[in-house]
Design an enzyme around this catalytic site. Structure first.
Site, PDB file in Angstrom:
ATOM      1  N   LEU A 166       7.438   4.618  -4.586  1.00  0.00           N
ATOM      2  CA  LEU A 166       8.040   3.455  -4.236  1.00  0.00           C
ATOM      3  C   LEU A 166       6.974   2.632  -3.037  1.00  0.00           C
ATOM      4  CD1 LEU A 166      11.694   4.024  -4.584  1.00  0.00           C
ATOM      5  CD2 LEU A 166      10.121   3.704  -6.485  1.00  0.00           C
ATOM      6  N   GLY A 167       6.406   2.137  -3.527  1.00  0.00           N
ATOM      7  CA  GLY A 167       5.565   1.260  -2.580  1.00  0.00           C
ATOM      8  C   GLY A 167       5.346  -0.253  -3.014  1.00  0.00           C
TER       9      GLY A 167
ATOM     10  N   GLY B 296       5.728   3.662   0.867  1.00  0.00           N
ATOM     11  CA  GLY B 296       6.342   2.777   1.834  1.00  0.00           C
ATOM     12  C   GLY B 296       7.882   2.585   1.710  1.00  0.00           C
TER      13      GLY B 296
ATOM     14  N   MET C  68      10.195  -4.939   1.042  1.00  0.00           N
ATOM     15  CA  MET C  68      11.633  -4.352   1.202  1.00  0.00           C
ATOM     16  C   MET C  68      12.239  -4.769   2.297  1.00  0.00           C
ATOM     17  SD  MET C  68      13.849  -3.455  -0.900  1.00  0.00           S
ATOM     18  CE  MET C  68      13.235  -2.673  -2.397  1.00  0.00           C
TER      19      MET C  68
ATOM     20  N   ASN D  39     -11.900   4.652  -0.233  1.00  0.00           N
ATOM     21  CA  ASN D  39     -10.908   3.973  -1.251  1.00  0.00           C
ATOM     22  C   ASN D  39     -11.306   2.403  -1.274  1.00  0.00           C
ATOM     23  OD1 ASN D  39      -8.859   2.566  -2.790  1.00  0.00           O
ATOM     24  ND2 ASN D  39      -7.168   3.380  -1.600  1.00  0.00           N
TER      25      ASN D  39
ATOM     26  N   ARG E 136     -11.828   7.403  -4.519  1.00  0.00           N
ATOM     27  CA  ARG E 136     -10.559   6.974  -5.426  1.00  0.00           C
ATOM     28  C   ARG E 136     -11.144   6.159  -6.444  1.00  0.00           C
ATOM     29  NH1 ARG E 136      -6.053   2.497  -4.611  1.00  0.00           N
ATOM     30  NH2 ARG E 136      -4.627   3.284  -6.446  1.00  0.00           N
TER      31      ARG E 136
ATOM     32  N   HIS F 102      -1.294   5.867  -9.885  1.00  0.00           N
ATOM     33  CA  HIS F 102      -0.812   6.635  -8.759  1.00  0.00           C
ATOM     34  C   HIS F 102      -0.679   8.130  -8.957  1.00  0.00           C
ATOM     35  CE1 HIS F 102       2.192   3.070  -7.763  1.00  0.00           C
ATOM     36  NE2 HIS F 102       1.030   2.846  -7.160  1.00  0.00           N
TER      37      HIS F 102
ATOM     38  N   GLU G 207      -2.321  10.601  -0.135  1.00  0.00           N
ATOM     39  CA  GLU G 207      -3.254  10.521  -1.398  1.00  0.00           C
ATOM     40  C   GLU G 207      -4.689  10.876  -0.709  1.00  0.00           C
ATOM     41  OE1 GLU G 207      -2.284   7.057  -4.157  1.00  0.00           O
ATOM     42  OE2 GLU G 207      -1.462   6.776  -2.310  1.00  0.00           O
TER      43      GLU G 207
ATOM     44  N   ARG H 290       4.925  -7.092  -9.138  1.00  0.00           N
ATOM     45  CA  ARG H 290       4.942  -7.023 -10.658  1.00  0.00           C
ATOM     46  C   ARG H 290       6.272  -6.772 -11.129  1.00  0.00           C
ATOM     47  NH1 ARG H 290       1.354  -2.291  -9.520  1.00  0.00           N
ATOM     48  NH2 ARG H 290      -0.773  -3.275  -8.961  1.00  0.00           N
TER      49      ARG H 290
HETATM   50  P1  AMP Z   1       2.956   1.083   0.190  1.00  0.00           P
HETATM   51  O1  AMP Z   1       2.212   0.512  -0.742  1.00  0.00           O
HETATM   52  O2  AMP Z   1       3.208   2.914  -0.058  1.00  0.00           O
HETATM   53  O3  AMP Z   1       1.995   1.154   1.377  1.00  0.00           O
HETATM   54  O4  AMP Z   1       4.455   0.719   0.696  1.00  0.00           O
HETATM   55  C1  AMP Z   1       4.337  -0.713   1.297  1.00  0.00           C
HETATM   56  C2  AMP Z   1       5.765  -1.322   1.081  1.00  0.00           C
HETATM   57  O5  AMP Z   1       6.645  -0.530   1.946  1.00  0.00           O
HETATM   58  C3  AMP Z   1       6.004  -2.633   1.905  1.00  0.00           C
HETATM   59  O6  AMP Z   1       5.740  -3.765   1.259  1.00  0.00           O
HETATM   60  C4  AMP Z   1       7.411  -2.599   2.399  1.00  0.00           C
HETATM   61  O7  AMP Z   1       8.122  -3.238   1.325  1.00  0.00           O
HETATM   62  C5  AMP Z   1       7.829  -1.191   2.302  1.00  0.00           C
HETATM   63  N1  AMP Z   1       8.210  -0.597   3.381  1.00  0.00           N
HETATM   64  C6  AMP Z   1       7.587  -0.241   4.402  1.00  0.00           C
HETATM   65  N2  AMP Z   1       8.285   0.120   5.584  1.00  0.00           N
HETATM   66  C7  AMP Z   1       9.517   0.164   5.195  1.00  0.00           C
HETATM   67  C8  AMP Z   1      11.075   0.174   5.717  1.00  0.00           C
HETATM   68  N3  AMP Z   1      11.090   0.604   7.143  1.00  0.00           N
HETATM   69  N4  AMP Z   1      11.828  -0.436   5.159  1.00  0.00           N
HETATM   70  C9  AMP Z   1      11.770  -0.874   3.887  1.00  0.00           C
HETATM   71  N5  AMP Z   1      10.738  -0.830   3.128  1.00  0.00           N
HETATM   72  C10 AMP Z   1       9.405  -0.440   3.984  1.00  0.00           C
END
Ligand code: AMP
Length: 404
Positions: free
Chosen positions: A215-216, A336, A289, A10, A97, A186, A390, A247
């Protein structure tokens, strides 16, 4: 023993993430990341894995790695040190990817010169991502020209959206001329999670309608009927849809004209504002978050407002996709935020009993890396947490293509 390893790459503009998987059993042999490529402070983190988890011996290298070619060489050296070299005959494919496949690429594709040229041709649709993906392909091809290199597109899973869903209601000739339509992103995650949700319910994927909430830091929702994507929230670019880390998601397009005419902002400034300085970050100054929840819990007004907007948008999409699907069997949270933030899941489902959605608070509070149900047994719609994968999906698709 038949060769069954797939290297997944990636490639970002200044980063290279990788995983080596053995498709005989789907186990992971190594994973890592090179970041800050092109800077003095480049860093490579390499982790040998046992298939079940860390094998121990995580290694780190720091110091300038000038370009992606040097990055992949360094990765190759690290893997060779564990007897997993990229030159190994065990390796049967590299899965890449690729963010944008346009309307042309609707399935994983073995890359030749013509395919690479077409991926380059899609750069205007994904100027931030496709050039980096192309670079990753070029350096991997140079290192193992004999090996099939497979492109797995983020847009592909969404190519089944009906035409009336994919089209924006704008002048047809203009839309056609500039390839303006909804593509969605995604896709590998939505594909993996919708199938894994059916497996969790113990039903064939053809029988299950799922709303997937990825939701990342980026976030998107999809409505998947019997394993086929019918709608997704991201559009021409990943900017449309949910409130994300940085965003804005949906807004009146006239906001752009207003900022240009009244605010005097340039197109590039507005692009950067909406993609990089909006969403949670724009509303409260934090895009993570965890921080938003912590501050909201302490009564911080802007964090509470950002959280409320985030949840409101999510609910609107759950409602909209319930209408799109007509019958919903499951709502799956992933990525995440979706996998980790019980508070987000609780707030998103709160008040949606009319749509058949309820949570089991105890199940929702459990932290686990396993797919799991968080709704009560009696619930009309199953609510699930399904960790996305992924890399496994890319490796599975690439392996299936080269061994068929
Ligand atoms: P991703 O893009 O899937 O890697 O998700 C990253 C995002 O997941 C981070 O910016 C956080 O906002 C969120 N995240 C990760 N761990 C937690 C947690 N324990 N509680 C709330 N949000 C989380």
């Amino acid at each position: 023993m038949t060769a069954s390893r797939v290297l997944v790459l990636n490639s970002g503009s200044s980063s290279l993430k990788y995983q080596l998987l053995d498709m005989a059993d789907g186990s992971r042999l190594a994973a890592g990341l090179v970041e800050r490529i092109g800077e003095e402070s480049s860093r490579l983190v390499h982790e040998p894995l046992t298939g079940q988890g860390a094998a121990g011996g995580r290694r780190e290298r720091t110091g300038a790695i000038p370009d992606h070619r040097a990055a992949l060489r360094a990765v190759s050296e690290e893997m060779a040190a564990d007897g997993l070299g990229i030159d190994s005959p065990e390796l049967v494919a590299v899965g890449h990817r690729v963010v944008h496949g346009g309307t042309k690429f609707t399935r994983p594709t073995v890359i030749d010169d013509a395919v690479l040229e077409e991926i380059r041709g899609l750069v205007p649709l994904a100027p931030l991502h496709n050039p980096a993906n192309v670079t990753g392909i070029e350096v991997a091809r140079a290192l193992r020209p004999d090996l099939p290199q497979v492109a797995v597109f983020d847009t592909a899973f969404h190519s089944t959206m009906p035409e009336h869903v994919a089209r924006y209601a704008i002048d047809a000739a203009t839309a056609e001329k500039y390839s303006v339509r909804r593509y969605g992103f995604h896709g590998t995650s939505h594909a993996y999670v919708s199938r894994a949700t059916a497996a969790l319910l113990g039903k064939p994927v053809e029988d299950v309608n799922v709303i997937v909430l990825h939701l990342g830091n980026g976030a998107s929702a999809s409505a998947v009927r019997g394993g086929v994507c019918e709608e997704t929230s991201m559009g021409l670019t990943p900017l449309e849809g949910l409130v994300m880390g940085t965003r804005s998601g949906d807004l009146d397009p006239a906001v752009v004209f207003h900022l240009a005419r009244v605010g005097g902002l340039s197109v590039d400034e507005i692009d950067s504002l909406l993609n990089k300085k909006s969403g949670l970050l724009g509303m409260c100054g934090d895009n993570d978050m965890r921080e938003v929840l912590r501050r909201a819990g302490e009564g911080d007004e802007s964090a509470r407002l950002a959280f409320a907007s985030y949840i409101h948008r999510l609910k609107k999409y759950i409602g909209a996709y319930s209408a799109v699907l007509g019958r919903v069997d499951a709502v799956a949270f992933t990525a995440g935020v979706g996998e980790n933030a019980a508070q987000v899941r609780e707030a998103a489902v709160d008040g949606l009993a009319g749509l058949g959605l309820t949570l089991d608070p105890e199940a929702n509070a459990v932290r686990s890396a396993q797919p799991r149900l968080i709704s009560p047994q009696y619930a009309r719609v199953a609510v699930a947490v399904v960790p996305t994968d992924e890399e496994l999906e890319i490796a599975t698709q690439a392996y299936a293509l080269v061994t068929q």
